[in-house]
Design a protein around this motif. Structure first.
Motif: not given
Length: 231
Positions: A110-111, A19, A60
């Motif tokens: 995500k995604p 990622v 994240d």
């Protein structure tokens, strides 16, 4: 876009190497941005950002030891001025609400598609450009405050295809100057009539900017470019 140097310095905090690589690749497709550092732990990022200024943090939410929201709170407490785009699998209401309260610029679940990532970068750029003005107009404020809802909730009109929209946007991102409908049609292999329908939608939703070109000496033409790509 044709720039001699990037405008914005980016730090990526993501514990998944694949990622992180994708985030870097997507970011550096846009010549306005350069990735300075990548971290897989929140504490490392906090230590770095305390002493090294950055414009944008791609963050994240779920990470070992120090999660994204905890890192964001500590950055705000420390007075670190960096804009944040959260990129996470978390889509629960509580996480979204906490992130918004901490002032994130955008929130990607995500995604996600490349186009949505690019929209987040464009939104960040427009926000930065607007707040550099001594006085911000109500119109500019409205656009900044409602851009996320417009991007997420606006449905594509009947007769338009998402893949074609993505293709046209990708083509425009590769162009350093404004393009007429005829030039875009030639570049993407569609008819000018079809391209006009797509450009009308992209202009209406703020993804594309247009201006009238009088420099030809003849009939004026309309030039289109991706919003926030410069002139």
């Amino acid at each position: 876009m044709n720039r001699s140097r990037p405008l914005y310095h980016v730090v990526i905090v993501e514990d998944d190497p694949m990622v992180a690589m994708l985030n870097r690749r997507y970011t550096q497709k846009d010549e306005r941005f350069v990735v300075d550092k990548e971290f897989n732990q929140g504490q490392q990022a906090l230590d770095y950002l305390r002493y090294h200024p950055a414009d944008l943090l791609l963050l994240d939410l779920y990470m070992p030891q120090m999660g994204g929201l905890e890192l964001l709170r500590m950055l705000r407490t420390a007075g670190v001025c960096v804009d944040v785009i959260l990129i996470t699998a978390a889509s629960d209401a509580a996480s979204v609400e906490q992130a918004m309260r901490l002032g994130v610029v955008d929130y990607l679940v995500k995604p996600f598609a490349y186009q949505r990532f690019q929209q987040a970068l464009d939104h960040f750029h427009r926000r930065r450009q607007a707040v550099q003005c001594p006085v911000i107009s109500q119109e500019s404020l409205d656009k900044l405050l409602h851009i996320q809802a417009d991007v997420v909730n606006h449905s594509i009109p009947k007769g338009l295809q998402q893949k074609t929209l993505d293709y046209i946007c990708q083509y425009l991102h590769t162009q350093s100057g404004g393009q007429t409908c005829e030039q875009i049609a030639h570049g993407v292999g569609l008819s000018a009539v079809t391209v006009r329908h797509y450009m009308a939608y992209l202009t209406q939703t703020g993804q594309v900017e247009n201006q009238v070109d009088y420099s030809t000496g003849g009939r004026p033409s309309t030039l289109y470019r991706m919003a926030g790509s410069g002139h």
